[in-house]
Write a protein that holds these residues in place. Structure first.
Motif, mmCIF file in Angstrom:
data_model
loop_
_atom_site.group_PDB
_atom_site.id
_atom_site.type_symbol
_atom_site.label_atom_id
_atom_site.label_comp_id
_atom_site.label_asym_id
_atom_site.label_seq_id
_atom_site.Cartn_x
_atom_site.Cartn_y
_atom_site.Cartn_z
ATOM 1 N N VAL A 29 0.862 -1.175 0.000
ATOM 2 C CA VAL A 29 0.000 0.000 0.000
ATOM 3 C C VAL A 29 0.903 1.230 0.000
ATOM 4 N N CYS A 30 0.664 2.144 -0.924
ATOM 5 C CA CYS A 30 1.534 3.303 -1.035
ATOM 6 C C CYS A 30 1.274 4.269 0.114
ATOM 7 N N LEU A 31 2.328 4.515 0.893
ATOM 8 C CA LEU A 31 2.244 5.553 1.918
ATOM 9 C C LEU A 31 3.131 6.733 1.505
ATOM 10 N N GLY A 32 3.310 6.904 0.204
ATOM 11 C CA GLY A 32 3.963 8.118 -0.280
ATOM 12 C C GLY A 32 3.108 9.312 0.081
ATOM 13 N N THR A 33 3.721 10.493 0.045
ATOM 14 C CA THR A 33 3.012 11.677 0.532
ATOM 15 C C THR A 33 1.707 11.919 -0.212
ATOM 16 N N ALA A 34 1.742 11.784 -1.542
ATOM 17 C CA ALA A 34 0.540 12.079 -2.324
ATOM 18 C C ALA A 34 -0.595 11.133 -1.949
ATOM 19 N N CYS A 35 -0.265 9.877 -1.730
ATOM 20 C CA CYS A 35 -1.289 8.916 -1.332
ATOM 21 C C CYS A 35 -1.717 9.134 0.116
ATOM 22 N N TYR A 36 -0.750 9.485 0.965
ATOM 23 C CA TYR A 36 -1.090 9.686 2.376
ATOM 24 C C TYR A 36 -2.104 10.806 2.542
ATOM 25 N N PRO A 46 9.496 10.504 -0.721
ATOM 26 C CA PRO A 46 8.513 9.420 -0.776
ATOM 27 C C PRO A 46 7.276 9.750 -1.603
ATOM 28 N N GLY A 47 7.125 10.975 -2.057
ATOM 29 C CA GLY A 47 5.918 11.278 -2.819
ATOM 30 C C GLY A 47 6.227 11.907 -4.155
ATOM 31 N N ALA A 48 7.201 11.377 -4.864
ATOM 32 C CA ALA A 48 7.603 12.051 -6.093
ATOM 33 C C ALA A 48 8.106 11.075 -7.135
ATOM 34 N N ARG A 75 6.729 3.298 -0.604
ATOM 35 C CA ARG A 75 6.803 4.709 -0.970
ATOM 36 C C ARG A 75 6.199 4.885 -2.358
ATOM 37 N N CYS A 76 6.253 6.115 -2.841
ATOM 38 C CA CYS A 76 5.599 6.463 -4.108
ATOM 39 C C CYS A 76 5.787 5.399 -5.178
ATOM 40 N N LEU A 77 4.695 4.946 -5.752
ATOM 41 C CA LEU A 77 4.743 3.939 -6.799
ATOM 42 C C LEU A 77 4.743 4.592 -8.172
ATOM 43 N N GLY A 78 4.747 5.917 -8.214
ATOM 44 C CA GLY A 78 4.792 6.626 -9.490
ATOM 45 C C GLY A 78 3.441 6.770 -10.152
ATOM 46 N N ALA A 79 2.409 6.438 -9.417
ATOM 47 C CA ALA A 79 1.066 6.534 -9.976
ATOM 48 C C ALA A 79 0.222 7.490 -9.134
ATOM 49 N N CYS A 80 0.828 8.593 -8.683
ATOM 50 C CA CYS A 80 0.151 9.528 -7.780
ATOM 51 C C CYS A 80 -1.160 10.032 -8.365
ATOM 52 N N GLY A 81 -1.256 10.044 -9.687
ATOM 53 C CA GLY A 81 -2.487 10.481 -10.338
ATOM 54 C C GLY A 81 -3.659 9.578 -9.979
ATOM 55 N N PRO A 84 -5.437 7.202 -3.697
ATOM 56 C CA PRO A 84 -4.468 6.277 -3.105
ATOM 57 C C PRO A 84 -4.336 4.968 -3.894
ATOM 58 N N VAL A 85 -3.118 4.445 -3.873
ATOM 59 C CA VAL A 85 -2.760 3.330 -4.738
ATOM 60 C C VAL A 85 -2.228 2.151 -3.925
ATOM 61 N N MET A 86 -2.532 0.936 -4.368
ATOM 62 C CA MET A 86 -1.818 -0.213 -3.804
ATOM 63 C C MET A 86 -1.476 -1.197 -4.922
HETATM 64 S S1 FES Z 1 2.561 8.793 -3.525
HETATM 65 FE FE1 FES Z 1 1.457 6.965 -3.888
HETATM 66 S S2 FES Z 1 1.820 6.626 -5.989
HETATM 67 FE FE2 FES Z 1 2.944 8.442 -5.612
#
Ligand code: FES
Ligand SMILES: Cc1cc2nc3c(=O)[nH]c(=O)nc-3n(C[C@H](O)[C@H](O)[C@H](O)COP(=O)(O)O)c2cc1C
Ligand code: SF4
Ligand code: SF4
Ligand code: SF4
Ligand code: FES
Lengths: 159, 598
Positions: free
Chosen positions: A85-92, B201-203, A126-132, A135-137
């Motif tokens: 599960v993406c806990l990158g900032t955009a997903c968080y 982590p978000g980029a 972390r970011c999976l590159g699909a922030c668009g 939230p992503v998993m």
């Molecule tokens: S932060 Fe989740 S895909 Fe980029």
């Protein structure tokens, strides 16, 4: 199941031997060899670390030190399906924590661990590159986007 | 190359691949062949177009028709209508691309792209990244040829210096100066490294460049190698980027085949080759000395500096390390000249910057803007504003090392110095937008949680200090904050910044300091009133039943897992706040909207 170098795991060790023979001479060979070893075995059991140490003429503690430093290396067998599960900032900021909590609840499995039946490993990434699509998993190679916590149960049912 | 009358560009970036673009490519090829157009129309899988939120994206040239959210069942229609009969399928166009009843806008007229300037991303979404001929057709490797046959190494460095290019990996160090140090350093062997560890982590900027235009990085590294006198390079890329790694491998293979890597490039006596090393998921390895330890196969712990890598870097040899996006600018600067590059941007920040725009914004995706563009232009003109009619609260740049920019500073110019002046930083390009529902204390906690997890543990201020800060933030968001906590955070932050060994620790307190600077009232509300103004922190929520709306159906009391709701049937029910564990079940169940959360 324990590692058996001369029995069921013989072929894997042969594969690893070939990788080591190929990379041994190159500068900084340890990490690429460990990455290959993890691909072959799925994780890095202590027997494999010992094997690499012996082959490269370094101590086990050096190999172990590298294995524990990097998040990518896992020392225990992984579940049949690995959920990230993406806990990158955009997903968080779009609520991925709630998705992760829900999965942990449904699977009765803490983050970073594998379910008792060995079916799923639950990780935060972390970011999976699909922030668009946040939230992503990911489950295996499959990406699920624009998730809502109440959708995950249905997705898990497919596995 | 064969001539085609039309090109169908399908995005093969990570975002669009995740929403099924590979299937689209297959279908387009199939249907185009079925229509007998295979010699007239070419399907190209490109890198990210930038507007990932609208993916999967398909663009048809020469019209520049911009189709968005294309489903497999739409492909046949596009082939039959557009490609066969020349009628654009307006229904499937991105809504921004529709001008009025009869006219459509082409790609570069769409609001999202209008204010952008694509230098580092020039080929992303334009060429097939797995085909070196397409890169060459767009002036690829011409800069390398020019450098090797017409320029001395010092001339190359002078051009880069004059262009004003600064590092895009975060710190903004002048690239030409860095190369000069390494050129001046004495050594029998020198190395050129590329930082593609993308730690924020978000980029996903660097990932998109590698996926969309890998040769641009390879060409620039060869130019850098010539400039400093190196013959070996390493690209250190995150293992979690399988598509980027694969495209790099293909690109390196093709470049070798064409003699653009290897011995005696362009028939000169310059030789250079490149290897890929995979990072293994440690944020600290983005720090230059840690990265070098990692390439050497060791634990990725930072080394004390000096000695600096320009003198004693990888394998103790003089080394330069630059970020992916920094490299992506280099060939253009050589071809178009330092003046051209320096004409973009502000006095001290030249050129453009790529941002991965994410979070609470309509057009999530990848944008490249001239330095000096304001945050307001990015958020509203390019990003299309905040979804669901919510209010903009803050944008966070610089990830775990950076800070936030509040609404009152929307007109700040995006350049290195202006961002530092307001307590944030350029960072590598993550830009996360937050709206009124995001709690700033929780965001600070989120980043600290990340840095504590990623601290390598080598020095005490970072290992222990950041953990202390996290504990305090956790208490505050759980409603257990105490008077004095804010001051404690400030003292810890100051000490850690002053004494940590590497950049990770030195910058870790920034997200806390900047949220304290602009959103101190939110911290205070949590601590003194046990209230989360954004309504985010679960433990601080209060569930209440409005007696005027409650019909006394008892449903809520049945679902409450802890028996916190009591009342008499057909009269009003109420919640005991001391028992309530804030699970929210009652609110979901009440059919009369009698339960609210504040
Ligand atoms: S932060 Fe989740 S895909 Fe980029
Ligand atoms: C903890 C930490 C993480 C970093 N992560 C990255 C990263 O992911 N990518 C990057 O290019 N630079 C990163 N940097 C900056 C690098 O150390 C280095 O300054 C940069 O790669 C130099 O390239 P540039 O001058 O082209 O920006 C990081 C620095 C620190 C302290
Ligand atoms: S500041 Fe943190 S990450 Fe950097 S060396 Fe010290 S403990 Fe490691
Ligand atoms: S579910 Fe709603 S209406 Fe029914 S008792 Fe509870 S608060 Fe009152
Ligand atoms: S939020 Fe959960 S614990 Fe609290 S009253 Fe409602 S059902 Fe009970
Ligand atoms: S991945 Fe397709 S537009 Fe970004």
């Amino acid at each position: 199941m324990p590692i058996d170098r001369n029995g069921k795991d013989k072929e894997k060790f042969q594969q690893l031997q070939a990788v080591i023979d190929d990379k041994k001479g190159m500068p900084g060979a340890l990490m690429p060899i460990m990455q290959n070893a993890q691909e072959i075995f799925g994780y890095l059991p202590i027997e494999v670390q010992q094997f690499i140490a012996d082959e490269l003429n370094i101590t086990l503690s050096e190999v172990y030190g590298v294995a524990t430093f990097y998040a990518q290396f896992v020392l225990e067998p992984q579940g049949e399906h690995v959920i990230g599960v993406c806990l990158g900032t955009a997903c968080y900021v779009k609520g991925s924590q709630a998705v992760l909590d829900k999965l942990s609840e449904i699977l009765h499995c803490p983050v970073g661990k594998t379910t008792e039946d060995g079916k799923f490993t639950l990780n935060a990434t972390r970011c999976l590159g699909a922030c668009g699509l946040a939230p992503v998993m990911m489950i295996g190679d499959e990406v699920y986007g624009r998730l809502k916590p109440d959708e995950v149960e249905g997705i898990l049912a497919k596995y | 190359m064969d001539l085609f009358r039309s090109h169908v560009l399908v995005c093969g970036g990570t975002g669009c691949s995740s929403s099924g673009s590979a299937e689209l490519i297959r279908l387009f090829e199939e249907d185009i062949a079925k229509a007998g157009l295979e010699n007239e129309v070419k399907v190209v899988r490109t890198g990210c177009f930038g507007l990932c939120a609208m993916g999967p994206i398909v663009i048809v040239y020469p019209e520049g028709a911009f189709y968005s959210r294309i489903r497999p069942e739409n492909v046949e229609e596009i082939v039959n209508e557009h490609l066969l009969k020349g009628r654009i399928v307006r229904r499937l166009l991105c809504s921004e691309a529709i001008e009025d009843e009869t006219t459509t806008k082409s790609l570069d007229e769409v609001d999202f792209y209008k204010k952008q300037k694509r230098v580092a991303l020039r080929n992303c979404g334009v060429i097939d990244p797995e085909n070196i001929d397409e890169y060459i057709a767009f002036d690829g490797y011409r800069a390398l040829g020019k450098v090797l046959t017409e320029m001395t190494p010092q001339e190359v460095i002078d051009v880069i210096k004059a262009s004003g290019l600064r590092g895009r990996g975060g710190a903004g160090f002048p690239t030409g100066t860095k190369w000069q140090f390494a050129r001046n350093a004495v050594g029998d062997k020198k190395f050129v490294c590329c930082n593609a560890d993308e730690g924020d982590p978000g980029a996903f900027m660097d990932r998109s460049v590698l996926e969309g235009d890998p040769h641009a990085v390879i060409e620039a590294m060869a130019i850098a190698a010539y400039a400093i006198g190196s013959d070996q390079g390493y690209i250190y890329v995150r293992a979690e980027y399988p598509i980027a790694v694969k495209r790099l491998q293909i690109a390196i293979g093709q470049a070798r085949e064409y003699g653009l890597l290897g011995k005696n490039i362009f028939g000169t006596d310059f030789s250079f080759d490149l290897d890929i090393r995979l990072g293994a998921g440690a944020f600290v390895c983005g720090e230059e000395t840690a990265l070098m330890n990692s390439i050497e196969g060791k634990r990725g712990e930072p080394r004390p500096r000096p000695p600096f890598p320009a003198n004693k870097g990888l394998f103790e040899k003089p080394t330069i390390l630059n970020n992916v996006e920094t490299y992506a600018n280099v060939a253009q600067i050589i071809l178009k000249g330092a003046d051209w590059f320096a004409s973009m941007g502000t006095e001290k920040s030249k050129g453009t910057k790529v941002f991965a725009l994410g979070g609470k914004i309509n057009n999530t995706g990848l944008v490249e803007i001239p330095m000096g563009t304001t945050l307001r232009e990015i958020i509203y003109d390019i990003g299309g504003g905040i979804p669901n009619g919510k209010k903009f609260k803050a944008a966070q740049t610089g990830g775990p090392s950076g800070g936030c920019i509040p609404a009152s500073l929307l007109d700040v110019s995006i350049d290195y110095d202006s961002l530092i002046a307001i307590g944030s930083m350029m960072g590598s390009g993550g830009m996360i937008v937050m709206d009124e529902d995001n709690c700033m204390v929780d965001i600070a906690r989120f980043f600290l949680d990340f840095t504590v997890d990623e601290s390598c543990g080598k020095c005490t201020p970072c290992r222990i200090g950041t953990r202390r800060m996290l504990e305090i933030l956790e208490r505050i968001t759980e409603g257990k904050g105490e008077p004095g906590d804010i001051e404690k955070l400030e003292t810890l932050a100051k000490n850690i910044k002053a004494t940590a060994l590497c950049g990770l620790g030195q910058t870790a307190p920034n997200p806390v300091l900047s949220t304290l600077q602009y959103f101190r009232d939110e911290y205070e509300a949590h601590i003194y009133e046990k209230r989360c103004p954004a309504g985010h922190c679960k433990k601080l929520l209060r569930y209440t039943i409005d007696p005027a709306l409650c019909k006394g159906c008892s449903l809520c009391s049945k679902v409450c897992p802890v028996g916190a709701i009591t009342g008499e049937l057909r009269k009003t029910f109420s919640i005991d706040p001391n028992k309530c564990i804030k699970c929210g079940s009652c609110m979901e169940k009440c059919r009369f909207n009698a339960i609210s959360r504040k």
